[in-house]
Design an enzyme around this catalytic site. Structure first.
Site, PDB file in Angstrom:
ATOM      1  N   ARG A 101      30.057  46.456  19.651  1.00 27.84           N
ATOM      2  CA  ARG A 101      28.733  47.031  20.624  1.00 27.84           C
ATOM      3  C   ARG A 101      27.502  47.515  19.766  1.00 27.84           C
ATOM      4  O   ARG A 101      26.543  47.281  20.082  1.00 27.84           O
ATOM      5  CB  ARG A 101      29.477  48.400  21.782  1.00 27.84           C
ATOM      6  CG  ARG A 101      28.229  48.939  22.362  1.00 27.84           C
ATOM      7  CD  ARG A 101      28.638  50.076  23.361  1.00 27.84           C
ATOM      8  NE  ARG A 101      27.352  50.549  24.167  1.00 27.84           N
ATOM      9  CZ  ARG A 101      26.130  51.225  23.396  1.00 27.84           C
ATOM     10  NH1 ARG A 101      26.023  51.690  22.274  1.00 27.84           N
ATOM     11  NH2 ARG A 101      25.280  51.589  24.245  1.00 27.84           N
ATOM     12  N   ARG A 111      41.916  53.357  22.730  1.00 25.10           N
ATOM     13  CA  ARG A 111      41.164  51.858  22.312  1.00 25.10           C
ATOM     14  C   ARG A 111      40.715  52.279  20.941  1.00 25.10           C
ATOM     15  O   ARG A 111      40.243  53.268  20.173  1.00 25.10           O
ATOM     16  CB  ARG A 111      39.321  51.803  23.229  1.00 25.10           C
ATOM     17  CG  ARG A 111      39.284  52.328  23.921  1.00 25.10           C
ATOM     18  CD  ARG A 111      37.946  52.506  25.040  1.00 25.10           C
ATOM     19  NE  ARG A 111      36.805  51.108  24.700  1.00 25.10           N
ATOM     20  CZ  ARG A 111      36.654  50.590  25.446  1.00 25.10           C
ATOM     21  NH1 ARG A 111      37.153  50.346  26.042  1.00 25.10           N
ATOM     22  NH2 ARG A 111      35.822  49.312  24.453  1.00 25.10           N
ATOM     23  N   ASP A 130      25.135  51.100  34.884  1.00 21.43           N
ATOM     24  CA  ASP A 130      26.001  51.415  34.720  1.00 21.43           C
ATOM     25  C   ASP A 130      25.858  52.921  35.322  1.00 21.43           C
ATOM     26  O   ASP A 130      26.542  53.407  35.857  1.00 21.43           O
ATOM     27  CB  ASP A 130      26.914  52.417  33.611  1.00 21.43           C
ATOM     28  CG  ASP A 130      27.675  51.678  32.812  1.00 21.43           C
ATOM     29  OD1 ASP A 130      28.178  50.602  33.441  1.00 21.43           O
ATOM     30  OD2 ASP A 130      27.838  51.734  31.420  1.00 21.43           O
ATOM     31  N   ALA A 133      28.240  45.499  30.782  1.00 19.42           N
ATOM     32  CA  ALA A 133      27.311  45.142  30.130  1.00 19.42           C
ATOM     33  C   ALA A 133      26.402  44.088  30.972  1.00 19.42           C
ATOM     34  O   ALA A 133      25.034  44.139  31.056  1.00 19.42           O
ATOM     35  CB  ALA A 133      27.506  44.917  28.747  1.00 19.42           C
TER      36      ALA A 133
HETATM   37  C1  FAD Z   1      28.382  55.533  22.356  1.00 15.76           C
HETATM   38  C2  FAD Z   1      28.958  54.488  23.701  1.00 15.76           C
HETATM   39  C3  FAD Z   1      29.234  53.556  23.258  1.00 15.76           C
HETATM   40  C4  FAD Z   1      29.672  52.632  24.255  1.00 15.76           C
HETATM   41  N1  FAD Z   1      31.505  51.828  24.144  1.00 15.76           N
HETATM   42  C5  FAD Z   1      31.065  50.723  24.410  1.00 15.76           C
HETATM   43  C6  FAD Z   1      32.930  49.516  24.174  1.00 15.76           C
HETATM   44  O1  FAD Z   1      33.157  49.860  23.139  1.00 15.76           O
HETATM   45  N2  FAD Z   1      32.491  48.926  24.789  1.00 15.76           N
HETATM   46  C7  FAD Z   1      32.050  48.125  26.129  1.00 15.76           C
HETATM   47  O2  FAD Z   1      32.542  47.672  27.323  1.00 15.76           O
HETATM   48  N3  FAD Z   1      31.103  49.987  26.241  1.00 15.76           N
HETATM   49  C8  FAD Z   1      30.731  50.526  25.484  1.00 15.76           C
HETATM   50  N4  FAD Z   1      30.166  51.416  26.487  1.00 15.76           N
HETATM   51  C9  FAD Z   1      29.117  51.253  27.316  1.00 15.76           C
HETATM   52  C10 FAD Z   1      28.423  50.063  27.698  1.00 15.76           C
HETATM   53  O3  FAD Z   1      27.322  49.902  26.913  1.00 15.76           O
HETATM   54  C11 FAD Z   1      28.169  49.947  29.434  1.00 15.76           C
HETATM   55  O4  FAD Z   1      28.850  49.712  30.036  1.00 15.76           O
HETATM   56  C12 FAD Z   1      27.079  48.896  29.430  1.00 15.76           C
HETATM   57  O5  FAD Z   1      26.303  47.990  28.428  1.00 15.76           O
HETATM   58  C13 FAD Z   1      25.975  48.938  30.524  1.00 15.76           C
HETATM   59  O6  FAD Z   1      25.109  49.723  29.712  1.00 15.76           O
HETATM   60  P1  FAD Z   1      23.479  50.637  30.593  1.00 15.76           P
HETATM   61  O7  FAD Z   1      22.716  50.698  29.429  1.00 15.76           O
HETATM   62  O8  FAD Z   1      24.030  50.647  31.504  1.00 15.76           O
HETATM   63  O9  FAD Z   1      24.987  52.042  29.762  1.00 15.76           O
HETATM   64  P2  FAD Z   1      24.251  52.601  28.439  1.00 15.76           P
HETATM   65  O10 FAD Z   1      25.239  52.211  27.328  1.00 15.76           O
HETATM   66  O11 FAD Z   1      25.465  54.176  28.642  1.00 15.76           O
HETATM   67  O12 FAD Z   1      23.560  53.167  27.606  1.00 15.76           O
HETATM   68  C14 FAD Z   1      22.139  54.177  28.138  1.00 15.76           C
HETATM   69  C15 FAD Z   1      21.546  55.210  27.470  1.00 15.76           C
HETATM   70  O13 FAD Z   1      20.388  55.894  27.874  1.00 15.76           O
HETATM   71  C16 FAD Z   1      20.703  57.399  27.149  1.00 15.76           C
HETATM   72  N5  FAD Z   1      20.283  58.364  27.735  1.00 15.76           N
HETATM   73  C17 FAD Z   1      21.178  58.715  28.514  1.00 15.76           C
HETATM   74  N6  FAD Z   1      20.340  59.999  29.340  1.00 15.76           N
HETATM   75  C18 FAD Z   1      18.892  59.883  28.998  1.00 15.76           C
HETATM   76  C19 FAD Z   1      17.944  60.920  28.682  1.00 15.76           C
HETATM   77  N7  FAD Z   1      18.127  62.135  30.243  1.00 15.76           N
HETATM   78  N8  FAD Z   1      17.122  60.279  28.802  1.00 15.76           N
HETATM   79  C20 FAD Z   1      16.463  59.359  28.231  1.00 15.76           C
HETATM   80  N9  FAD Z   1      17.899  58.500  27.298  1.00 15.76           N
HETATM   81  C21 FAD Z   1      19.307  59.145  28.185  1.00 15.76           C
HETATM   82  C22 FAD Z   1      21.632  57.293  26.433  1.00 15.76           C
HETATM   83  O14 FAD Z   1      21.587  57.872  25.470  1.00 15.76           O
HETATM   84  C23 FAD Z   1      21.701  55.525  26.238  1.00 15.76           C
HETATM   85  O15 FAD Z   1      21.459  54.965  24.721  1.00 15.76           O
HETATM   86  C24 FAD Z   1      29.490  52.411  25.630  1.00 15.76           C
HETATM   87  C25 FAD Z   1      28.647  53.028  25.316  1.00 15.76           C
HETATM   88  C26 FAD Z   1      27.658  54.330  25.298  1.00 15.76           C
HETATM   89  C27 FAD Z   1      26.943  55.024  25.110  1.00 15.76           C
END
Ligand code: FAD
Ligand code: NAG
Ligand code: NAG
Length: 430
Positions: free
Chosen positions: A116, A194, A313, A326
């Site tokens: 990731r 994991r 998410d 993702a």
């Molecule tokens: C640290 C981490 C590790 C992960 N590891 C895996 C993995 O190994 N395998 C897997 O399948 N999925 C993993 N995921 C989840 C995966 O990234 C998501 O399920 C998918 O990519 C959907 O992404 P998203 O952008 O909706 O959410 P996310 O990837 O969770 O991104 C959300 C972002 O919003 C930011 N954020 C949150 N609150 C605030 C705020 N108040 N102000 C500003 N920014 C904020 C967070 O810091 C983060 O960068 C992980 C997520 C995180 C955060």
């Protein structure tokens, strides 16, 4: 009919639409990339102070593989991905139930899985290379809007936009602030241990029970037992190993990507299994204990005033067995960028309603697909064979092209809303 703007690579007339995106995960970055490609002005606000390589393995189906290819990222992403040509699935005794062969392309595109952190860095750099401003160390604490604009408060500063996108992940604050939902996740009854680690450092190549994982490049194996499934793969030519093991778990700990698991608990899950399972699991220097929680589907992802929306998410968490969390997060952003482009600045709210109408049922169907896969594995009979235990690759899911689809259906969706008024989407009947 394919819209003339479809797959237009070079911008594009500026639309004058300002989009503020909260969160630089895959959802936020993909939304930023596609918004810029469609001529919108974008600002991304991310809480992390610096880019960190977090997480373990993540997968993108060919529904999003085709988007990465369109962005010209294949040559950067492919070398750092796992190259898995088959998946061998065993029962708990170690008898082979099926060897599932993968073709390199499916429905005209690659699928990608890899670390990731490494994949995120590629998208992060690509976003910046398009001229998008990504402000790090920003904590967004307020969302609000009036007739003509929406805004956030980040580190105490108010930032205005035409559209605000909450892409702040599974423990979204936007969900509460924008939609008024108290986050009350329920235990799903399952958790995943994991891990991701350097296979050579941990001696995977030197143990006769595990060396098959790095002898011939990348390998992919699975074991299924009653209410348990374990998947393990190697990456970068057998150098890195990852495994995930999903099991029954009612314990009530925090949902987190970094809560440490205890190896003795992990090994208990595979007591009496094929000895290769324990040998592989025990190689990890540490692991994460990740509780899988359920959240009821939100009835809408849009604020009352219509200028703030949730994607990824934050709007719709996924089970890992769908391998689509993702990918669906990325499809959200692609669809939004197209809808805003076609609607124009004066119709941003109509664009957002049409976006939800286009996305809602597809996302729900993809979520339910993850439950079906998990149940297939956890309830499989020990003598199940072939397709009864293979990871399905449905065309409706993986053959989809979210950019093209948005161009095809936007006008109809917008017209229906303009003529009939906007009704909240219904959940699909399965
Ligand atoms: C640290 C981490 C590790 C992960 N590891 C895996 C993995 O190994 N395998 C897997 O399948 N999925 C993993 N995921 C989840 C995966 O990234 C998501 O399920 C998918 O990519 C959907 O992404 P998203 O952008 O909706 O959410 P996310 O990837 O969770 O991104 C959300 C972002 O919003 C930011 N954020 C949150 N609150 C605030 C705020 N108040 N102000 C500003 N920014 C904020 C967070 O810091 C983060 O960068 C992980 C997520 C995180 C955060
Ligand atoms: C990649 O494609 C194969 C074959 O189509 C599929 O079985 C596998 O689950 C896919 N992987 C991901 C991450 O979607
Ligand atoms: C991303 O950009 C940083 C800073 O320019 C650079 O050090 C890093 O190697 C780049 N990563 C990738 C994967 O291109």
């Amino acid at each position: 009919m394919v819209h003339p703007n479809y797959a237009q690579v070079a911008p594009r007339n500026s639309t004058g639409i300002k989009v503020v995106i909260v969160g630089a995960g895959f959802a936020g970055l993909a939304c930023a990339i596609e918004c810029v490609r469609k001529g919108h002005e974008v600002l991304v606000l991310e809480k992390f102070k610096a880019l960190k390589s977090l997480g373990d393995i993540i997968s993108f189906g060919s529904n999003v593989g085709r988007i990465f290819e369109r962005w010209g990222l294949h040559d950067q992403i492919w070398p750092i991905c796992n190259h898995l040509s088959e998946l061998t699935i065993h029962n708990s005794k170690g008898e082979i139930l099926t060897v599932q062969h993968f073709t390199e392309m499916r429905y005209g595109a690659h699928n990608y899985s890899g670390h990731r952190g490494a994949l995120h860095e590629v998208l992060f750099n690509y976003t910046k290379s398009l001229g998008v401003e990504i402000r790090l160390g920003q904590d967004v604490t307020e969302y609000d809007e009036d007739e003509g604009r929406a805004w956030v408060v980040s580190n105490g500063e108010r930032i205005d936009a035409d559209v605000v996108v909450g892409a702040d992940g599974v423990r979204s604050r936007a969900r509460t602030l924008v939609l008024g939902y108290d986050d009350k996740p329920k235990s799903s009854g399952y958790a995943v241990y994991r891990a991701w680690f350097d296979a050579y450092e941990q001696g995977v190549d030197r143990d006769p029970l595990t060396d098959f994982m790095c002898k011939n490049g990348d390998a992919f194996y699975g074991w299924i037992g009653p209410d348990v499934h374990m998947l393990t793969s190697t990456a970068r030519g057998g150098r890195f190993m990852s495994w995930v093991i999903t099991h029954k778990d009612e314990a009530d700990i925090e949902e987190s990507w970094s809560f440490p698991g205890k190896m003795e608990d992990v090994l208990k899950v595979v007591e009496g299994y094929d000895p290769r399972c324990a040998a592989i699991l025990a190689k990890a220097p540490s692991c994460v204990d990740w509780k899988i929680v359920y959240r009821d589907p939100l009835p809408t992802w849009i604020s009352k005033g219509g200028r703030i929306l949730l994607i990824g998410d934050a709007a719709h968490p996924f089970l890992p067995t769908s391998a689509q969390g993702a990918s669906q997060a990325i499809e959200d952003g692609i669809t939004l960028a197209v809808a805003l482009q076609l609607a124009g600045k004066d119709n941003a709210r109509l664009a957002i309603q049409a976006w939800e109408k286009i996305r809602y049922q597809r996302v729900r169907r993809a979520q339910l697909f993850g439950e079906q896969v998990r149940d297939m594995w956890h309830k499989a009979k020990p003598e199940a064979k072939g397709a009864e235990v293979e990871m399905p690759s449905p065309e409706w899911l993986l053959g989809h092209d979210s950019e093209r689809h948005a161009y095809e259906v936007y006008e109809d969706a917008a017209r229906e809303i303009s003529e009939g008024g906007y009704r909240l989407p219904e959940l699909p009947v399965m």
